[in-house]
Enzyme design. Sequence first.
Site, PDB file in Angstrom:
ATOM      1  N   SER A 141     145.212 -24.196  -1.700  1.00 18.76           N
ATOM      2  CA  SER A 141     146.429 -24.567  -0.977  1.00 18.76           C
ATOM      3  C   SER A 141     146.481 -23.829   0.346  1.00 18.76           C
ATOM      4  O   SER A 141     145.944 -22.720   0.461  1.00 18.76           O
ATOM      5  CB  SER A 141     147.658 -24.178  -1.805  1.00 18.76           C
ATOM      6  N   TYR A 156     151.826 -17.739  -6.732  1.00 17.26           N
ATOM      7  CA  TYR A 156     151.116 -19.002  -6.472  1.00 17.26           C
ATOM      8  C   TYR A 156     150.113 -18.798  -5.328  1.00 17.26           C
ATOM      9  O   TYR A 156     148.956 -19.227  -5.430  1.00 17.26           O
ATOM     10  CB  TYR A 156     152.133 -20.098  -6.118  1.00 17.26           C
TER      11      TYR A 156
END
Length: 250
Positions: A141, A156
């Site tokens: 990401s 995350y």
Amino acid sequence: MKLLDGKTALITGAASPRGLGKATAQLFADHGACVVILDLDAAQAEDTAADIGEEHIGLACDVTRKADCEAAVAVVLEAYGHIDILVNNAGITQPLKIMDITHEDYDAVLDVNLLGTLNMSQCVIPHMRERKTGKLINISSVSAQRGGGIFGGPHYSAAKAGILGLTKAMARELAPDGIRSNAICPGFIATDITAGKLTPEMMEQIIAGIPMARAGEASDVAGCALFLASDLSAYVTGSEVDVNGGSLIH
Ligand code: NAD
């Protein structure tokens, strides 16, 4: 030209209807691959595979459980005889601030994103090594590169940054075996991962930070995965490919 004729591709977390995994599965199938949809729920995975076409299969596989991954790979090898491509796409996120992350939150996010990527990769590598060919594509990401700030919390970002390290280390170790390993770093893509927790104000702020002034679409990521899965990227390994509309240019 069909880029994946005769190839078999496993895609984790691919049963989400608007998700990156399903869009990737559809595009791979359009390019001639047999795709295997892996996700938590067997019926949802089977339905997704059937949506794509009758030669594809859907299986239940919780990537945090090594035994599930081993069982899925065994079924696929029995059905198709070979595995050419693995897309480690399964992921979850949580919009938490640093002091709010519990041990349980940390385990949940790290286990699906990072341990899941390790588990599935370990299950296909021996087979790919034997055949001296294989492609590992790991969904990281932009959050890993810019330190979050879109939706997911610091745990995350850490999990997705861990995926980048794992991707690069696998690329180095597995290159002599003909196996390529690359990561994709999507920016903000309109899917259901935000589970209804994204407010219109958050959305406006996110779009303001994207030079292309739009959210990405699942197909934007699928196209990049197709490139990495095919021989068009024959000399590409250990890379992190940005699909972010310019939200991070570095
Ligand atoms: P999504 O929520 O639509 O799909 C994720 C899928 O993973 C779901 O079908 C879910 O059931 C499955 N899953 C969850 N835990 C699992 C487990 N333990 N085992 C197997 N499957 C499991 O999300 P998405 O937006 O399509 O995200 C796909 C990937 O892309 C994720 O890794 C996510 O972190 C990453 N990503 C998404 C964005 C975005 O903006 N959407 C941005 C960057 C990265």
